[in-house]
Design a protein around this motif. Structure first.
Motif, PDB file in Angstrom:
ATOM      1  N   CYS A 130       0.854  -1.096   0.320  1.00 41.73           N
ATOM      2  CA  CYS A 130       0.688  -0.088  -0.208  1.00 41.73           C
ATOM      3  C   CYS A 130       0.917   1.028   0.211  1.00 41.73           C
ATOM      4  CB  CYS A 130      -0.896  -0.131   0.840  1.00 41.73           C
ATOM      5  SG  CYS A 130      -0.285  -0.009   2.940  1.00 41.73           S
ATOM      6  N   ARG A 131       0.489   2.634   0.030  1.00 34.98           N
ATOM      7  CA  ARG A 131       1.249   3.505   0.151  1.00 34.98           C
ATOM      8  C   ARG A 131       1.721   3.912   1.441  1.00 34.98           C
ATOM      9  NH1 ARG A 131      -1.986   9.257   1.811  1.00 34.98           N
ATOM     10  NH2 ARG A 131      -3.551   7.992   2.933  1.00 34.98           N
ATOM     11  N   ALA A 132       1.756   3.125   2.094  1.00 29.40           N
ATOM     12  CA  ALA A 132       2.692   3.052   3.688  1.00 29.40           C
ATOM     13  C   ALA A 132       3.942   2.667   3.254  1.00 29.40           C
ATOM     14  CB  ALA A 132       1.705   2.854   4.842  1.00 29.40           C
ATOM     15  N   GLY A 133       3.710   0.968   2.020  1.00 28.96           N
ATOM     16  CA  GLY A 133       4.847   0.733   2.667  1.00 28.96           C
ATOM     17  C   GLY A 133       4.091  -1.176   2.324  1.00 28.96           C
ATOM     18  N   GLU A 134       5.258  -2.332   2.677  1.00 27.50           N
ATOM     19  CA  GLU A 134       4.733  -3.465   2.663  1.00 27.50           C
ATOM     20  C   GLU A 134       4.534  -4.607   4.083  1.00 27.50           C
ATOM     21  OE1 GLU A 134       6.843  -7.598   0.548  1.00 27.50           O
ATOM     22  OE2 GLU A 134       8.067  -5.151   0.656  1.00 27.50           O
ATOM     23  N   ILE A 135       4.043  -5.471   3.837  1.00 24.73           N
ATOM     24  CA  ILE A 135       3.977  -6.787   5.005  1.00 24.73           C
ATOM     25  C   ILE A 135       4.169  -8.113   3.821  1.00 24.73           C
ATOM     26  CG2 ILE A 135       2.694  -8.063   6.676  1.00 24.73           C
ATOM     27  CD1 ILE A 135       1.067  -5.508   7.425  1.00 24.73           C
ATOM     28  N   ASP A 136       4.730  -8.550   4.476  1.00 26.06           N
ATOM     29  CA  ASP A 136       5.379  -9.868   3.963  1.00 26.06           C
ATOM     30  C   ASP A 136       4.369 -10.952   4.520  1.00 26.06           C
ATOM     31  OD1 ASP A 136       8.355  -8.724   3.483  1.00 26.06           O
ATOM     32  OD2 ASP A 136       8.641  -9.195   5.460  1.00 26.06           O
ATOM     33  N   ILE A 137       3.870 -11.050   5.228  1.00 31.04           N
ATOM     34  CA  ILE A 137       2.910 -11.956   5.332  1.00 31.04           C
ATOM     35  C   ILE A 137       1.071 -11.647   6.208  1.00 31.04           C
ATOM     36  CG2 ILE A 137       2.393 -13.965   6.069  1.00 31.04           C
ATOM     37  CD1 ILE A 137       5.224 -15.398   5.198  1.00 31.04           C
ATOM     38  N   VAL A 138       0.315 -11.872   5.188  1.00 34.71           N
ATOM     39  CA  VAL A 138      -0.978 -11.573   6.617  1.00 34.71           C
ATOM     40  C   VAL A 138      -1.477 -12.877   6.076  1.00 34.71           C
ATOM     41  CG1 VAL A 138      -3.168 -10.696   6.414  1.00 34.71           C
ATOM     42  CG2 VAL A 138      -1.343  -9.250   5.237  1.00 34.71           C
ATOM     43  N   ALA A 139      -1.376 -13.239   7.404  1.00 33.17           N
ATOM     44  CA  ALA A 139      -2.223 -14.538   7.719  1.00 33.17           C
ATOM     45  C   ALA A 139      -3.114 -14.961   8.537  1.00 33.17           C
ATOM     46  CB  ALA A 139      -1.803 -15.529   8.378  1.00 33.17           C
ATOM     47  N   ARG A 140      -3.920 -15.886   9.241  1.00 39.05           N
ATOM     48  CA  ARG A 140      -4.836 -15.582   9.667  1.00 39.05           C
ATOM     49  C   ARG A 140      -4.424 -17.218  11.010  1.00 39.05           C
ATOM     50  NH1 ARG A 140      -9.466 -13.133  11.737  1.00 39.05           N
ATOM     51  NH2 ARG A 140      -9.649 -12.752   9.535  1.00 39.05           N
ATOM     52  N   ASP A 141      -4.029 -16.726  12.279  1.00 42.86           N
ATOM     53  CA  ASP A 141      -4.038 -17.892  13.132  1.00 42.86           C
ATOM     54  C   ASP A 141      -4.973 -17.593  13.970  1.00 42.86           C
ATOM     55  OD1 ASP A 141      -2.913 -19.773  14.397  1.00 42.86           O
ATOM     56  OD2 ASP A 141      -1.706 -18.299  15.606  1.00 42.86           O
ATOM     57  N   GLY A 142      -6.261 -19.306  14.370  1.00 37.70           N
ATOM     58  CA  GLY A 142      -7.332 -18.681  15.239  1.00 37.70           C
ATOM     59  C   GLY A 142      -8.977 -17.933  14.857  1.00 37.70           C
ATOM     60  N   GLU A 143      -8.220 -16.624  15.762  1.00 38.76           N
ATOM     61  CA  GLU A 143      -8.820 -15.723  16.064  1.00 38.76           C
ATOM     62  C   GLU A 143      -8.083 -14.611  15.361  1.00 38.76           C
ATOM     63  OE1 GLU A 143      -9.555 -14.073  20.256  1.00 38.76           O
ATOM     64  OE2 GLU A 143      -9.509 -16.376  20.192  1.00 38.76           O
ATOM     65  N   TYR A 144      -6.862 -15.062  15.453  1.00 37.25           N
ATOM     66  CA  TYR A 144      -6.339 -13.770  14.639  1.00 37.25           C
ATOM     67  C   TYR A 144      -5.799 -13.285  13.591  1.00 37.25           C
ATOM     68  CZ  TYR A 144      -5.274 -12.769  20.207  1.00 37.25           C
ATOM     69  OH  TYR A 144      -5.676 -12.539  21.163  1.00 37.25           O
ATOM     70  N   LEU A 145      -5.995 -11.770  13.492  1.00 36.96           N
ATOM     71  CA  LEU A 145      -5.024 -11.530  11.567  1.00 36.96           C
ATOM     72  C   LEU A 145      -3.745 -11.299  11.741  1.00 36.96           C
ATOM     73  CD1 LEU A 145      -6.056 -10.970   9.238  1.00 36.96           C
ATOM     74  CD2 LEU A 145      -6.810  -9.339   9.476  1.00 36.96           C
ATOM     75  N   VAL A 146      -3.339 -12.710  11.234  1.00 31.71           N
ATOM     76  CA  VAL A 146      -1.820 -12.074  11.295  1.00 31.71           C
ATOM     77  C   VAL A 146      -0.655 -11.002  10.602  1.00 31.71           C
ATOM     78  CG1 VAL A 146       0.320 -13.026  12.144  1.00 31.71           C
ATOM     79  CG2 VAL A 146      -1.540 -13.534  13.438  1.00 31.71           C
ATOM     80  N   PHE A 147      -0.242  -9.673  10.975  1.00 35.91           N
ATOM     81  CA  PHE A 147       0.865  -9.371   9.754  1.00 35.91           C
ATOM     82  C   PHE A 147       2.311  -9.420  10.302  1.00 35.91           C
ATOM     83  CE2 PHE A 147      -3.146  -7.198  10.969  1.00 35.91           C
ATOM     84  CZ  PHE A 147      -3.569  -6.707   9.379  1.00 35.91           C
ATOM     85  N   CYS A 148       2.600 -10.024   9.598  1.00 35.23           N
ATOM     86  CA  CYS A 148       3.922 -11.066   9.735  1.00 35.23           C
ATOM     87  C   CYS A 148       4.941 -10.361   9.059  1.00 35.23           C
ATOM     88  CB  CYS A 148       3.929 -12.318   9.840  1.00 35.23           C
ATOM     89  SG  CYS A 148       5.772 -13.686  10.388  1.00 35.23           S
ATOM     90  N   GLU A 149       6.584 -10.119   9.207  1.00 32.14           N
ATOM     91  CA  GLU A 149       7.463  -9.527   8.923  1.00 32.14           C
ATOM     92  C   GLU A 149       8.742 -10.560   9.060  1.00 32.14           C
ATOM     93  OE1 GLU A 149      10.423  -7.387   7.110  1.00 32.14           O
ATOM     94  OE2 GLU A 149       7.813  -6.854   7.087  1.00 32.14           O
ATOM     95  N   VAL A 150       9.060 -10.512   7.724  1.00 32.09           N
ATOM     96  CA  VAL A 150      10.367 -12.280   8.089  1.00 32.09           C
ATOM     97  C   VAL A 150      11.371 -11.034   7.365  1.00 32.09           C
ATOM     98  CG1 VAL A 150      11.245 -13.810   6.091  1.00 32.09           C
ATOM     99  CG2 VAL A 150       7.939 -13.347   6.506  1.00 32.09           C
ATOM    100  N   LYS A 151      12.596 -11.492   8.421  1.00 32.04           N
ATOM    101  CA  LYS A 151      13.485 -10.935   7.953  1.00 32.04           C
ATOM    102  C   LYS A 151      14.251 -12.126   8.261  1.00 32.04           C
ATOM    103  CE  LYS A 151      13.374  -6.347   8.465  1.00 32.04           C
ATOM    104  NZ  LYS A 151      14.301  -6.075   7.071  1.00 32.04           N
ATOM    105  N   TYR A 152      15.496 -12.134   7.042  1.00 35.01           N
ATOM    106  CA  TYR A 152      16.167 -12.771   6.887  1.00 35.01           C
ATOM    107  C   TYR A 152      18.175 -12.364   7.024  1.00 35.01           C
ATOM    108  CZ  TYR A 152      19.698 -16.066   3.817  1.00 35.01           C
ATOM    109  OH  TYR A 152      21.208 -16.112   3.670  1.00 35.01           O
ATOM    110  N   ARG A 153      18.847 -13.612   7.880  1.00 36.41           N
ATOM    111  CA  ARG A 153      20.713 -12.860   7.697  1.00 36.41           C
ATOM    112  C   ARG A 153      21.340 -14.215   7.499  1.00 36.41           C
ATOM    113  NH1 ARG A 153      18.871  -8.092   7.840  1.00 36.41           N
ATOM    114  NH2 ARG A 153      19.117  -7.242   8.605  1.00 36.41           N
ATOM    115  N   LYS A 154      22.246 -14.298   6.343  1.00 34.31           N
ATOM    116  CA  LYS A 154      22.852 -15.189   6.151  1.00 34.31           C
ATOM    117  C   LYS A 154      23.640 -15.255   7.597  1.00 34.31           C
ATOM    118  CE  LYS A 154      26.079 -13.149   3.960  1.00 34.31           C
ATOM    119  NZ  LYS A 154      27.042 -13.174   3.065  1.00 34.31           N
TER     120      LYS A 154
END
Length: 123
Positions: A37-61
């Motif tokens: 969206c115009r504010a940025g990005e969310i890596d993963i949007v998911a549902r975990d039971g009753e929760y709407l989850v916004f998940c950031e994924v970070k990778y480091r070598k």
């Protein structure tokens, strides 16, 4: 520079999918990858039971520049929070129980560290 950016995006996509598979094994239902969206990005949007989850994924070598989880700064938390608000407004999900999770991946990606409810909504 363009080639490097393209490689980083491919790496990011690979590990976001890997995190998504991990989340599904934990019982999450993936709704969307790379919500923008115009504010940025969310890596993963998911549902975990009753929760709407916004998940950031970070990778480091490796952890030379800090752990993946340390890379989710206050500024990044604010960006994710604003994006979450856009997502909720666009889809008419006002009143949904939400939370912000962070998935940290180091090395080959065999070990994923998931922090549920990693940070509160940030204005």
């Amino acid at each position: 520079m363009r080639k490097r950016e393209e490689n980083r995006r491919q790496t990011g996509t690979f590990y976001e999918r890997k995190a998504g598979e991990y989340l599904e094994k934990q019982g999450y239902k993936i709704l969307e990858y790379n919500y923008r969206c115009r504010a940025g990005e969310i890596d993963i949007v998911a549902r975990d039971g009753e929760y709407l989850v916004f998940c950031e994924v970070k990778y480091r070598k490796d952890n030379k520049k800090g752990t993946p989880l340390e890379a989710v700064t206050l500024q990044k938390q604010r960006t994710i929070s604003r994006c979450a608000m856009f997502y909720i407004m666009e889809r008419g999900l006002d009143g949904e129980a939400c939370r912000f999770d962070v998935a940290g991946i180091t090395g080959s990606g065999e070990k994923i560290e998931l922090i549920r409810n990693a940070f509160p909504y940030m204005e």
